[in-house]
Design a protein around this motif. Structure first.
Motif, PDB file in Angstrom:
ATOM      1  N   ILE A  84       0.663  -1.189  -0.008  1.00 38.78           N
ATOM      2  CA  ILE A  84      -0.032   0.061  -0.003  1.00 38.78           C
ATOM      3  C   ILE A  84       1.033   1.213   0.037  1.00 38.78           C
ATOM      4  O   ILE A  84       0.421   2.187  -0.622  1.00 38.78           O
ATOM      5  CB  ILE A  84      -1.071  -0.041   1.006  1.00 38.78           C
ATOM      6  CG1 ILE A  84      -0.267  -0.069   2.560  1.00 38.78           C
ATOM      7  CG2 ILE A  84      -1.954  -0.966   1.034  1.00 38.78           C
ATOM      8  CD1 ILE A  84      -1.187   0.225   3.665  1.00 38.78           C
ATOM      9  N   GLN A  85       2.099   1.162   0.622  1.00 37.60           N
ATOM     10  CA  GLN A  85       2.867   2.475   0.771  1.00 37.60           C
ATOM     11  C   GLN A  85       3.403   2.633  -0.831  1.00 37.60           C
ATOM     12  O   GLN A  85       3.392   3.823  -1.082  1.00 37.60           O
ATOM     13  CB  GLN A  85       3.972   2.195   1.545  1.00 37.60           C
ATOM     14  CG  GLN A  85       4.657   3.450   1.878  1.00 37.60           C
ATOM     15  CD  GLN A  85       5.761   3.078   3.139  1.00 37.60           C
ATOM     16  OE1 GLN A  85       6.053   1.993   3.551  1.00 37.60           O
ATOM     17  NE2 GLN A  85       5.952   4.170   3.906  1.00 37.60           N
ATOM     18  N   LYS A  86       3.808   1.392  -1.628  1.00 40.06           N
ATOM     19  CA  LYS A  86       4.327   1.633  -2.853  1.00 40.06           C
ATOM     20  C   LYS A  86       3.041   2.268  -3.790  1.00 40.06           C
ATOM     21  O   LYS A  86       3.570   2.841  -4.607  1.00 40.06           O
ATOM     22  CB  LYS A  86       4.711   0.385  -3.498  1.00 40.06           C
ATOM     23  CG  LYS A  86       6.017  -0.282  -2.791  1.00 40.06           C
ATOM     24  CD  LYS A  86       6.478  -1.459  -3.498  1.00 40.06           C
ATOM     25  CE  LYS A  86       8.044  -2.032  -2.929  1.00 40.06           C
ATOM     26  NZ  LYS A  86       8.367  -3.221  -3.592  1.00 40.06           N
ATOM     27  N   SER A  87       1.893   1.729  -3.454  1.00 42.47           N
ATOM     28  CA  SER A  87       0.911   2.579  -4.378  1.00 42.47           C
ATOM     29  C   SER A  87       0.401   3.973  -4.132  1.00 42.47           C
ATOM     30  O   SER A  87      -0.406   4.405  -4.755  1.00 42.47           O
ATOM     31  CB  SER A  87      -0.449   1.512  -4.017  1.00 42.47           C
ATOM     32  OG  SER A  87      -1.002   2.135  -2.688  1.00 42.47           O
ATOM     33  N   GLY A  88       1.269   4.659  -2.918  1.00 51.22           N
ATOM     34  CA  GLY A  88       1.001   5.778  -2.885  1.00 51.22           C
ATOM     35  C   GLY A  88       0.244   6.316  -1.570  1.00 51.22           C
ATOM     36  O   GLY A  88       0.018   7.517  -1.270  1.00 51.22           O
ATOM     37  N   VAL A  89      -0.175   5.135  -0.771  1.00 51.51           N
ATOM     38  CA  VAL A  89      -0.829   5.545   0.412  1.00 51.51           C
ATOM     39  C   VAL A  89      -0.013   5.903   1.427  1.00 51.51           C
ATOM     40  O   VAL A  89       1.364   5.387   1.633  1.00 51.51           O
ATOM     41  CB  VAL A  89      -1.475   4.173   1.103  1.00 51.51           C
ATOM     42  CG1 VAL A  89      -2.052   4.479   2.501  1.00 51.51           C
ATOM     43  CG2 VAL A  89      -2.667   3.556   0.018  1.00 51.51           C
ATOM     44  N   GLN A  90      -0.328   7.232   2.206  1.00 51.01           N
ATOM     45  CA  GLN A  90       0.657   7.585   3.450  1.00 51.01           C
ATOM     46  C   GLN A  90       0.264   6.826   4.641  1.00 51.01           C
ATOM     47  O   GLN A  90      -1.005   6.895   5.064  1.00 51.01           O
ATOM     48  CB  GLN A  90       0.191   9.186   3.605  1.00 51.01           C
ATOM     49  CG  GLN A  90       1.077   9.860   4.630  1.00 51.01           C
ATOM     50  CD  GLN A  90       0.719  11.303   5.036  1.00 51.01           C
ATOM     51  OE1 GLN A  90       0.246  11.951   3.890  1.00 51.01           O
ATOM     52  NE2 GLN A  90       1.033  11.820   6.032  1.00 51.01           N
ATOM     53  N   ILE A  91       1.293   6.235   5.101  1.00 56.89           N
ATOM     54  CA  ILE A  91       1.274   5.519   6.391  1.00 56.89           C
ATOM     55  C   ILE A  91       1.521   6.339   7.777  1.00 56.89           C
ATOM     56  O   ILE A  91       2.576   6.957   7.510  1.00 56.89           O
ATOM     57  CB  ILE A  91       1.879   4.145   6.497  1.00 56.89           C
ATOM     58  CG1 ILE A  91       1.409   3.252   5.300  1.00 56.89           C
ATOM     59  CG2 ILE A  91       1.852   3.516   7.888  1.00 56.89           C
ATOM     60  CD1 ILE A  91       2.216   2.092   5.289  1.00 56.89           C
ATOM     61  N   VAL A  92       0.390   6.751   8.530  1.00 54.51           N
ATOM     62  CA  VAL A  92       0.580   7.502   9.721  1.00 54.51           C
ATOM     63  C   VAL A  92       0.865   6.513  10.829  1.00 54.51           C
ATOM     64  O   VAL A  92       0.068   5.571  10.936  1.00 54.51           O
ATOM     65  CB  VAL A  92      -0.520   8.531   9.726  1.00 54.51           C
ATOM     66  CG1 VAL A  92      -0.532   9.489  11.018  1.00 54.51           C
ATOM     67  CG2 VAL A  92      -0.862   9.186   8.564  1.00 54.51           C
ATOM     68  N   ARG A  93       1.879   7.088  11.866  1.00 54.61           N
ATOM     69  CA  ARG A  93       2.051   6.504  12.982  1.00 54.61           C
ATOM     70  C   ARG A  93       1.639   7.349  14.162  1.00 54.61           C
ATOM     71  O   ARG A  93       2.634   7.923  14.644  1.00 54.61           O
ATOM     72  CB  ARG A  93       3.073   5.689  12.990  1.00 54.61           C
ATOM     73  CG  ARG A  93       3.596   4.504  11.982  1.00 54.61           C
ATOM     74  CD  ARG A  93       4.867   3.839  11.982  1.00 54.61           C
ATOM     75  NE  ARG A  93       4.972   2.778  11.457  1.00 54.61           N
ATOM     76  CZ  ARG A  93       5.112   2.596  10.281  1.00 54.61           C
ATOM     77  NH1 ARG A  93       5.286   3.503   9.448  1.00 54.61           N
ATOM     78  NH2 ARG A  93       5.036   1.465   9.625  1.00 54.61           N
ATOM     79  N   PRO A  94       0.650   7.365  14.744  1.00 54.98           N
ATOM     80  CA  PRO A  94      -0.001   8.566  15.526  1.00 54.98           C
ATOM     81  C   PRO A  94       0.569   8.054  17.022  1.00 54.98           C
ATOM     82  O   PRO A  94       0.617   6.882  17.223  1.00 54.98           O
ATOM     83  CB  PRO A  94      -1.408   8.689  15.475  1.00 54.98           C
ATOM     84  CG  PRO A  94      -1.800   7.399  14.992  1.00 54.98           C
ATOM     85  CD  PRO A  94      -0.556   6.836  14.183  1.00 54.98           C
ATOM     86  N   ASN A  95       0.621   9.105  17.944  1.00 61.48           N
ATOM     87  CA  ASN A  95       0.742   8.672  19.215  1.00 61.48           C
ATOM     88  C   ASN A  95      -0.682   8.040  19.676  1.00 61.48           C
ATOM     89  O   ASN A  95      -1.719   8.605  19.500  1.00 61.48           O
ATOM     90  CB  ASN A  95       0.876   9.857  20.185  1.00 61.48           C
ATOM     91  CG  ASN A  95       0.947   9.739  21.616  1.00 61.48           C
ATOM     92  OD1 ASN A  95       0.756   8.626  21.930  1.00 61.48           O
ATOM     93  ND2 ASN A  95       1.482  10.889  22.317  1.00 61.48           N
ATOM     94  N   LYS A  96      -0.541   6.792  20.256  1.00 61.28           N
ATOM     95  CA  LYS A  96      -1.756   6.094  20.608  1.00 61.28           C
ATOM     96  C   LYS A  96      -2.371   6.739  22.112  1.00 61.28           C
ATOM     97  O   LYS A  96      -3.477   6.282  22.212  1.00 61.28           O
ATOM     98  CB  LYS A  96      -1.662   4.524  20.789  1.00 61.28           C
ATOM     99  CG  LYS A  96      -0.933   3.951  19.419  1.00 61.28           C
ATOM    100  CD  LYS A  96      -0.676   2.650  19.751  1.00 61.28           C
ATOM    101  CE  LYS A  96       0.011   1.985  18.287  1.00 61.28           C
ATOM    102  NZ  LYS A  96       0.408   0.862  18.572  1.00 61.28           N
ATOM    103  N   ILE A  97      -1.597   7.313  22.813  1.00 62.72           N
ATOM    104  CA  ILE A  97      -2.144   7.796  24.240  1.00 62.72           C
ATOM    105  C   ILE A  97      -3.485   8.389  23.905  1.00 62.72           C
ATOM    106  O   ILE A  97      -4.660   8.099  24.871  1.00 62.72           O
ATOM    107  CB  ILE A  97      -1.096   8.542  24.916  1.00 62.72           C
ATOM    108  CG1 ILE A  97       0.046   7.302  25.308  1.00 62.72           C
ATOM    109  CG2 ILE A  97      -1.737   9.006  26.123  1.00 62.72           C
ATOM    110  CD1 ILE A  97       1.102   8.183  25.763  1.00 62.72           C
ATOM    111  N   PRO A  98      -3.509   9.581  23.005  1.00 66.96           N
ATOM    112  CA  PRO A  98      -4.877  10.197  23.043  1.00 66.96           C
ATOM    113  C   PRO A  98      -6.020   9.301  22.534  1.00 66.96           C
ATOM    114  O   PRO A  98      -7.260   9.646  23.035  1.00 66.96           O
ATOM    115  CB  PRO A  98      -4.493  11.430  21.822  1.00 66.96           C
ATOM    116  CG  PRO A  98      -3.252  11.595  21.984  1.00 66.96           C
ATOM    117  CD  PRO A  98      -2.600  10.222  22.208  1.00 66.96           C
ATOM    118  N   PHE A  99      -5.775   8.322  21.608  1.00 69.20           N
ATOM    119  CA  PHE A  99      -6.910   7.462  21.650  1.00 69.20           C
ATOM    120  C   PHE A  99      -7.463   6.691  22.379  1.00 69.20           C
ATOM    121  O   PHE A  99      -8.514   6.452  22.743  1.00 69.20           O
ATOM    122  CB  PHE A  99      -6.513   6.359  20.229  1.00 69.20           C
ATOM    123  CG  PHE A  99      -6.231   7.333  18.916  1.00 69.20           C
ATOM    124  CD1 PHE A  99      -7.394   7.383  18.350  1.00 69.20           C
ATOM    125  CD2 PHE A  99      -4.892   7.722  18.678  1.00 69.20           C
ATOM    126  CE1 PHE A  99      -7.239   7.942  16.847  1.00 69.20           C
ATOM    127  CE2 PHE A  99      -4.931   8.631  17.393  1.00 69.20           C
ATOM    128  CZ  PHE A  99      -5.917   8.665  16.481  1.00 69.20           C
TER     129      PHE A  99
END
Length: 327
Positions: free
Chosen positions: A284-299
């Motif tokens: 999916i990254q090669k296809s142009g999808v931006q992978i976001v790795r957010p801070n999980k604490i607020p969730f």
């Protein structure tokens, strides 16, 4: 002499025919349906289960698989199991919670510390208790497949914080827990069947969804949604289920063979899953999808209210405490 040979020939033919008919009569075919693609690790594991079962039973038990929602949605398939029109399936724990109340606990966000923690729960006494919870509803669990962690993917706005979900229509499974979770994050939960989701995303019925990397990739939802946020809110497993109508028809030996085949397929599927997950993220990254790795604490903090709402359910509270206590 000719008459004697003819008698022997007739006897041999009779024996062959009898053995053939007897084999046909005693062979039991398990009808199994699920909603996933044939390239999915779950389907491959179910195929292996069928092969192992045929070997263990010397052909006495066979499995006929109907993939890709050929026989309906997960909920429809479960209802077919309940009335005995279908024998086995694989469903998400989120779907199962509508039939077996205790399994609701598996959909609670940020309950498991990591994948290893979830496996210890699934494969231990708590997992066995949950597998048996549906028996009074004519459903028996046989094992837990790895479905990884579920995360959000969206069309227009990357989700880096729960506030990014405000005003967004997010597809969820038909699960009360999933809907309450998305609502708690500020989104608008929208239950839609898996088979209709691609078109719903395309037409703007929903702004995004949540699922694991292989499902996001194999469904081709990455063609529409260009943001994938690895907030990993749940480790909700897939569950191999058999209808008790069929299970009770099996002998103790046949039940043991089937359980043995399922257990082997669980180990196999989890290995396939780990590989498929890594490959999906790369693809999916090669296809142009931006992978976001957010801070999980607020969730995670946003889920406190959801847990408070379950305070009055003593059964769920006990299960939550037991799960958290597993080392």
């Amino acid at each position: 002499m000719i008459k004697i040979k003819s008698k022997y020939l007739c006897l041999v033919v009779f024996i062959i025919l009898f053995m053939g008919c007897n084999k046909t009569r005693t062979t039991k075919t398990i009808k199994l349906a699920h909603g996933l693609d044939i390239n999915h690790s779950v389907h491959k594991a179910l195929v292996k289960m069928g092969e192992d079962l045929a070997r263990l039973s010397s052909g006495g038990l066979s499995v006929k698989i109907y993939p890709n929602q050929q026989l309906g949605t997960e909920r429809q398939i479960m209802e077919l199991l309940q009335i005995g029109s279908l024998d086995m399936t694989k469903v998400s724990a989120a779907t199962l919670e509508n039939f077996a109340p205790k399994t609701k606990v598996l959909g609670l966000p940020y309950l498991f510390r990591d994948r290893e923690h979830s496996f210890k729960v699934f494969d231990g006494p708590i997992g066995q208790e949950l597998l048996n919870d549906g028996k009074k509803y004519w459903l028996k669990g046989l094992g837990f497949y790895d479905a990884g962690s579920r995360s959000f993917y969206t069309k227009e706005i990357p989700v880096r914080h729960p506030d990014d979900l405000k005003g967004q229509k997010i597809r969820v499974m038909p699960s009360v827990t999933a809907m309450e979770m998305v609502r708690g994050f500020g989104g608008s939960p929208t239950p839609i069947s898996w088979g209709e989701l691609y078109t719903s995303l395309q037409q703007g019925v929903v702004d995004g969804a949540e699922n694991n990397p292989p499902s996001f990739y194999l469904s081709k939802h990455y063609e529409i949604c260009k943001y994938y946020s690895l907030n990993e809110h749940t480790f909700s497993p897939d569950v191999v289920i058999i209808g008790t109508h069929f299970w009770d028809e099996l002998t103790k030996q046949e039940q043991d063979w089937l359980q043995q085949a399922v257990d082997a397929s669980v180990v196999y599927q989890r290995k396939l899953w780990a590989k498929a997950e890594a490959e999906a993220l790369e693809a999916i990254q090669k296809s142009g999808v931006q992978i976001v790795r957010p801070n999980k604490i607020p969730f995670s903090e946003k889920t406190h209210q959801l847990y408070e709402e379950y305070q009055s359910d003593k059964t769920l509270q006990t299960l939550i405490q037991q799960i958290r206590a597993v080392n």
